[in-house]
Design a protein around this motif. Structure first.
Motif, PDB file in Angstrom:
ATOM      1  N   GLU A  16      38.357   3.869  44.002  1.00  0.00           N
ATOM      2  CA  GLU A  16      37.873   3.372  45.295  1.00  0.00           C
ATOM      3  C   GLU A  16      39.025   3.260  46.285  1.00  0.00           C
ATOM      4  N   PHE A  17      40.206   2.880  45.787  1.00  0.00           N
ATOM      5  CA  PHE A  17      41.356   2.788  46.683  1.00  0.00           C
ATOM      6  C   PHE A  17      41.690   4.172  47.239  1.00  0.00           C
ATOM      7  N   ALA A  18      41.609   5.195  46.377  1.00  0.00           N
ATOM      8  CA  ALA A  18      41.863   6.561  46.835  1.00  0.00           C
ATOM      9  C   ALA A  18      40.854   6.956  47.915  1.00  0.00           C
ATOM     10  N   ASP A  29      47.271  11.012  45.441  1.00  0.00           N
ATOM     11  CA  ASP A  29      46.995  11.411  44.061  1.00  0.00           C
ATOM     12  C   ASP A  29      46.700  10.154  43.237  1.00  0.00           C
ATOM     13  N   ASP A  30      46.366  10.363  41.977  1.00  0.00           N
ATOM     14  CA  ASP A  30      45.955   9.226  41.150  1.00  0.00           C
ATOM     15  C   ASP A  30      47.081   8.211  40.992  1.00  0.00           C
ATOM     16  N   THR A  34      46.699   4.364  42.236  1.00  0.00           N
ATOM     17  CA  THR A  34      46.796   3.307  41.226  1.00  0.00           C
ATOM     18  C   THR A  34      47.902   2.319  41.584  1.00  0.00           C
ATOM     19  N   ALA A  35      49.043   2.823  42.043  1.00  0.00           N
ATOM     20  CA  ALA A  35      50.151   1.943  42.426  1.00  0.00           C
ATOM     21  C   ALA A  35      49.740   1.015  43.564  1.00  0.00           C
ATOM     22  N   CYS A 201      59.527  -5.606  41.632  1.00  0.00           N
ATOM     23  CA  CYS A 201      58.474  -4.777  42.218  1.00  0.00           C
ATOM     24  C   CYS A 201      57.756  -3.938  41.160  1.00  0.00           C
ATOM     25  N   LEU A 202      56.592  -3.439  41.536  1.00  0.00           N
ATOM     26  CA  LEU A 202      55.998  -2.316  40.839  1.00  0.00           C
ATOM     27  C   LEU A 202      56.673  -1.050  41.376  1.00  0.00           C
ATOM     28  N   TYR A 203      56.885  -0.075  40.510  1.00  0.00           N
ATOM     29  CA  TYR A 203      57.643   1.113  40.898  1.00  0.00           C
ATOM     30  C   TYR A 203      56.747   2.343  40.860  1.00  0.00           C
ATOM     31  N   HIS A 204      56.920   3.208  41.882  1.00  0.00           N
ATOM     32  CA  HIS A 204      56.214   4.492  41.863  1.00  0.00           C
ATOM     33  C   HIS A 204      57.097   5.568  42.472  1.00  0.00           C
TER      34      HIS A 204
END
Length: 313
Positions: A16-18, A29-30, A34-35, A201-204
């Motif tokens: 849904e975020f995408a 992209d996925d 997701t991040a 942080c979360l990393y992407h």
């Protein structure tokens, strides 16, 4: 852990975020979707790292639009300090206030006059303070852009800010927020950012898009571009990023931001397909280093001939 912003709670998952990002013209992209979902749902800062031009800043803008939240941007640069990120006093206005008070005969009460100089109305809020104050009205997105350009001292200060989401102003007290901002940090990896900040942080990692996704991105941004032109530009961009494919070792291979600019320049020249002449005339939209410019021009026909992956017609 802080609660997720209300707008994020209504988004059920990465898919849904995408879709929300897609509604605001960002084809995530996925991994990116997701991040963003996890950063918003978990109320954790998101650290986006990748080459320049891959869409890190645009993702933060689209994230704010998807959440229906204002975007507040702190652009980092060499020499930035805490005052430039937090707040400053408006000295010219304070001086006018002081002169007006003295003219009105209020100058005899020095203590009262001094306290009046350090009122909130004379405070210039910089991005970090604005992000905290915006939390009173709901969530916002705080973009700390190109943190790798700042120095170690500013990085340490930012780590403290992200831990507490509070600012101490000696003359006024501590400013806190009811709703911490959804925070996105970006880095072009011109230097390594310290592990302590990354752990917060979360990393992407933001990669360059593959061919099909690059075609889709250019089409989304420039819907009037001819299909053949879009395919040819995307194919050229893919080859220039891969030294093993074309033998060129560029100082700065073009990102998708540059292939979008190149397509726009070609459209402005009236091109419906990519040929050596139109490519050479518009190369400044794609290549931004003289050495790279000379190397690509020298091999332009080889780069374009037989490698356009474009549909016929």
């Amino acid at each position: 852990m802080a609660d997720a912003p209300p707008a994020a709670e209504s988004i059920t998952g990465p898919d849904e975020f995408a879709r929300r990002l897609d509604e605001h013209d960002y084809l995530a992209d996925d991994g990116a979707a997701t991040a963003c979902f996890l950063a918003a749902r978990m109320a954790r800062p998101l650290f986006l790292e990748g080459d320049a031009g891959v869409g890190k800043t645009e993702l933060a803008k689209a994230l704010a639009a998807a959440l229906g939240a204002p975007l507040i941007r702190l652009q980092c640069y060499e020499g930035i300090d805490a005052a430039q990120a937090l707040y400053d006093w408006d000295y010219p206005r304070q001086l006018l206030h002081l002169r007006a008070a003295q003219a009105a005969g209020a100058g005899t009460d020095a203590e009262r006059l001094e306290s009046g100089l350090y009122d909130r109305r004379f405070l210039l809020a910089r991005p970090l303070l604005r992000a905290l104050e915006a939390g009173a009205a709901g969530p916002c997105v705080l973009l700390v852009d190109e943190i790798d350009r700042a120095d170690d001292e500013f990085e340490a200060f930012l780590l403290e800010f992200l831990s507490d989401f509070a600012i101490s102003i000696p003359e006024l007290g501590t400013v806190r927020t009811d709703t911490p901002p959804v925070t996105v940090l970006t880095s072009n990896r011109t230097r390594e950012v310290h592990d302590a900040l990354k752990r917060r942080c979360l990393y992407h990692w933001m990669p360059n898009p593959g061919f099909d996704r690059e075609v889709a991105i250019i089409r989304r941004r420039l819907p009037d571009a001819a299909d053949r032109l879009v395919h040819q530009v995307a194919a050229a961009g893919q080859r220039l990023r891969d030294p093993a494919d074309d033998g060129l070792d560029l100082v700065k291979p073009p990102g998708v931001a540059e292939t979008i600019d190149w397509t726009a320049a070609l459209i402005a020249l009236g091109a419906r397909q990519l040929d050596p002449d139109s490519a050479a005339r518009s190369l400044g939209a794609l290549i931004k280093h003289r050495e790279d410019h000379d190397a690509v021009r020298a091999r332009l026909r080889t780069l374009l001939d037989g490698h356009d992956r474009a549909p016929a017609g």
